[in-house]
Design a protein around this motif. Structure first.
Motif, PDB file in Angstrom:
ATOM      1  N   GLY A 132      -3.716  -2.634   6.106  1.00  0.00           N
ATOM      2  CA  GLY A 132      -4.744  -3.647   6.324  1.00  0.00           C
ATOM      3  C   GLY A 132      -6.018  -3.376   5.541  1.00  0.00           C
ATOM      4  N   LYS A 158       5.898  -1.411  -0.185  1.00  0.00           N
ATOM      5  CA  LYS A 158       4.746  -2.093   0.414  1.00  0.00           C
ATOM      6  C   LYS A 158       3.681  -2.379  -0.640  1.00  0.00           C
ATOM      7  N   LEU A 177       3.114   6.641  -4.995  1.00  0.00           N
ATOM      8  CA  LEU A 177       1.960   7.513  -5.239  1.00  0.00           C
ATOM      9  C   LEU A 177       2.139   8.348  -6.507  1.00  0.00           C
ATOM     10  N   ALA A 190      -7.759   3.837   0.323  1.00  0.00           N
ATOM     11  CA  ALA A 190      -7.724   2.930   1.479  1.00  0.00           C
ATOM     12  C   ALA A 190      -6.601   3.326   2.430  1.00  0.00           C
ATOM     13  N   SER A 192      -5.063   5.826   5.587  1.00  0.00           N
ATOM     14  CA  SER A 192      -5.641   6.453   6.781  1.00  0.00           C
ATOM     15  C   SER A 192      -5.428   7.967   6.750  1.00  0.00           C
ATOM     16  N   ALA A 193      -5.043   8.522   5.558  1.00  0.00           N
ATOM     17  CA  ALA A 193      -4.748   9.953   5.451  1.00  0.00           C
ATOM     18  C   ALA A 193      -5.951  10.822   5.825  1.00  0.00           C
TER      19      ALA A 193
HETATM   20  P1  ATR Z   1      -5.192   0.468   7.845  1.00  0.00           P
HETATM   21  O1  ATR Z   1      -5.463  -0.759   8.661  1.00  0.00           O
HETATM   22  O2  ATR Z   1      -6.217   1.573   8.004  1.00  0.00           O
HETATM   23  O3  ATR Z   1      -4.947   0.148   6.409  1.00  0.00           O
HETATM   24  P2  ATR Z   1      -2.367   0.789   8.218  1.00  0.00           P
HETATM   25  O4  ATR Z   1      -2.178  -0.670   8.014  1.00  0.00           O
HETATM   26  O5  ATR Z   1      -1.604   1.511   9.275  1.00  0.00           O
HETATM   27  O6  ATR Z   1      -3.883   1.125   8.488  1.00  0.00           O
HETATM   28  O7  ATR Z   1      -2.079   1.507   6.814  1.00  0.00           O
HETATM   29  C1  ATR Z   1      -2.210   2.892   6.625  1.00  0.00           C
HETATM   30  C2  ATR Z   1      -2.069   3.211   5.144  1.00  0.00           C
HETATM   31  O8  ATR Z   1      -2.317   4.603   4.945  1.00  0.00           O
HETATM   32  C3  ATR Z   1      -0.676   2.940   4.585  1.00  0.00           C
HETATM   33  O9  ATR Z   1      -0.802   2.557   3.226  1.00  0.00           O
HETATM   34  C4  ATR Z   1      -0.011   4.320   4.715  1.00  0.00           C
HETATM   35  O10 ATR Z   1       1.060   4.523   3.827  1.00  0.00           O
HETATM   36  P3  ATR Z   1       2.551   4.000   4.212  1.00  0.00           P
HETATM   37  O11 ATR Z   1       2.495   2.504   4.155  1.00  0.00           O
HETATM   38  O12 ATR Z   1       3.421   4.551   3.145  1.00  0.00           O
HETATM   39  O13 ATR Z   1       2.834   4.553   5.591  1.00  0.00           O
HETATM   40  C5  ATR Z   1      -1.174   5.191   4.324  1.00  0.00           C
HETATM   41  N1  ATR Z   1      -1.096   6.586   4.792  1.00  0.00           N
HETATM   42  C6  ATR Z   1      -1.286   7.060   6.040  1.00  0.00           C
HETATM   43  N2  ATR Z   1      -1.202   8.411   6.069  1.00  0.00           N
HETATM   44  C7  ATR Z   1      -0.935   8.808   4.801  1.00  0.00           C
HETATM   45  C8  ATR Z   1      -0.739  10.081   4.162  1.00  0.00           C
HETATM   46  N3  ATR Z   1      -0.797  11.217   4.868  1.00  0.00           N
HETATM   47  N4  ATR Z   1      -0.519  10.101   2.829  1.00  0.00           N
HETATM   48  C9  ATR Z   1      -0.463   8.950   2.122  1.00  0.00           C
HETATM   49  N5  ATR Z   1      -0.636   7.720   2.651  1.00  0.00           N
HETATM   50  C10 ATR Z   1      -0.866   7.650   3.974  1.00  0.00           C
END
Ligand code: ATR
Length: 273
Positions: A132, A158, A177, A190, A192-193
């Motif tokens: 999002g 995605k 990535l 962007a 949430s890592a």
């Molecule tokens: P937000 O509303 O904060 O964007 P979200 O819709 O749950 O939250 O999306 C989280 C994003 O952070 C996604 O792009 C997720 O990657 P995936 O779609 O592959 O799951 C990414 N993300 C979360 N933790 C991550 C990590 N440790 N390393 C890389 N990407 C991460």
């Protein structure tokens, strides 16, 4: 004298929200009379809480995790940028009904271009993440006119799907990535890592001395992504506090018709660390 207009932020959790402080400062600086509070609204309770707030005379809301999609659904009208983001972070009671807006992307761009002085037209930009937060940033980043915008995500499909959604708005592609090879003028994290102290697994050449690295997340001190970028010799780094202040200012402007100054508010927030 009339009671001041009422505003709030709905989220869960919401205890650490800086929005009440920000809007109180904006009200002081602009001479507007309003009250603004944080409401913890658990998942599944958004519609009930919204109805109660409006019934009690509430004039506008900020919406944060996990309610931005519920707010999108509840809005009677949507601004073009909210429709494009697919999410609502601001609701305003207007003569035409409940208007849903999204000020996140505008807040990001205002921080990048105005506060940080970055020129984005004609540059290569990497947007990391495809959730999002990335979707909200994508349209406004493309509007800045980059020569190319690459979306990189852990799940590459995605990123490709998000790029396809915005294909009419500029040169945008989606990759995994490990395929996000520089040089980039700007990398925006962007994902949430950072919330779990992690860094997305980008190749080393994604960041070089020409790259400014922006983390939409923030905490106390530099985030893990900012430290990672600094080790790679990035031209500069910033966290998302400027975006937070600017998206709030954009919401305040929608509600009150007056734009609050943000420089001093952002400086106060940074010095509070
Ligand atoms: P937000 O509303 O904060 O964007 P979200 O819709 O749950 O939250 O999306 C989280 C994003 O952070 C996604 O792009 C997720 O990657 P995936 O779609 O592959 O799951 C990414 N993300 C979360 N933790 C991550 C990590 N440790 N390393 C890389 N990407 C991460």
């Amino acid at each position: 004298m009339n009671a001041p207009d009422r505003y709030a932020v709905f989220g869960h959790p919401v205890g650490h929200s800086r929005s009440p402080w920000l809007h109180a400062r904006f009200a002081e600086l602009t001479g507007e009379s309003l009250v603004y509070e944080a409401r913890d609204v658990p998942p599944g309770r958004f519609e009930t809480a919204l109805a109660a707030f409006l019934q009690a005379g509430g004039k506008g809301l900020n919406i944060t995790v996990p309610h931005k999609l519920a707010a999108f659904a509840a809005a009677e009208k949507l601004t073009p940028r909210a429709r494009r983001a697919g999410a609502v972070n601001t609701l305003a009671l207007t003569p035409d009904g409940l208007l849903g807006d999204n000020t996140d992307g505008a807040g990001l761009l205002r921080d990048l271009q105005h506060n940080l002085g970055l020129a984005l037209a004609g540059t290569r930009i990497l947007l990391v993440g495809a959730g999002g937060a990335a979707r909200g940033a994508l349209g406004p980043l493309l509007d800045a006119g980059p020569s190319e915008l690459v979306i990189a995500n852990r799940h590459a499909g995605k990123a490709r799907a998000l790029a396809a959604d915005f294909g009419a708005d500029g040169a945008v592609s989606g990759v995994g990535l490990d395929e996000a090879h520089g040089p980039f003028a700007l990398v925006v994290n962007a994902t949430s890592a950072s919330l779990s102290g992690e860094v997305p697994g980008l190749p080393g050449d994604a960041v070089g001395p020409e790259t400014f690295c922006y983390d939409m997340a923030y905490g106390s001190g530099p985030t893990a992504f900012m430290r990672w970028a600094q080790v790679r010799g990035a031209a500069g780094v910033a966290d998302g506090r400027g975006m937070l202040v600017e998206q709030a200012a954009e919401s305040f402007t929608l509600w009150r018709g007056v734009r609050p100054p943000t420089d001093e508010v952002l400086a106060a927030m940074r010095s509070a660390d």
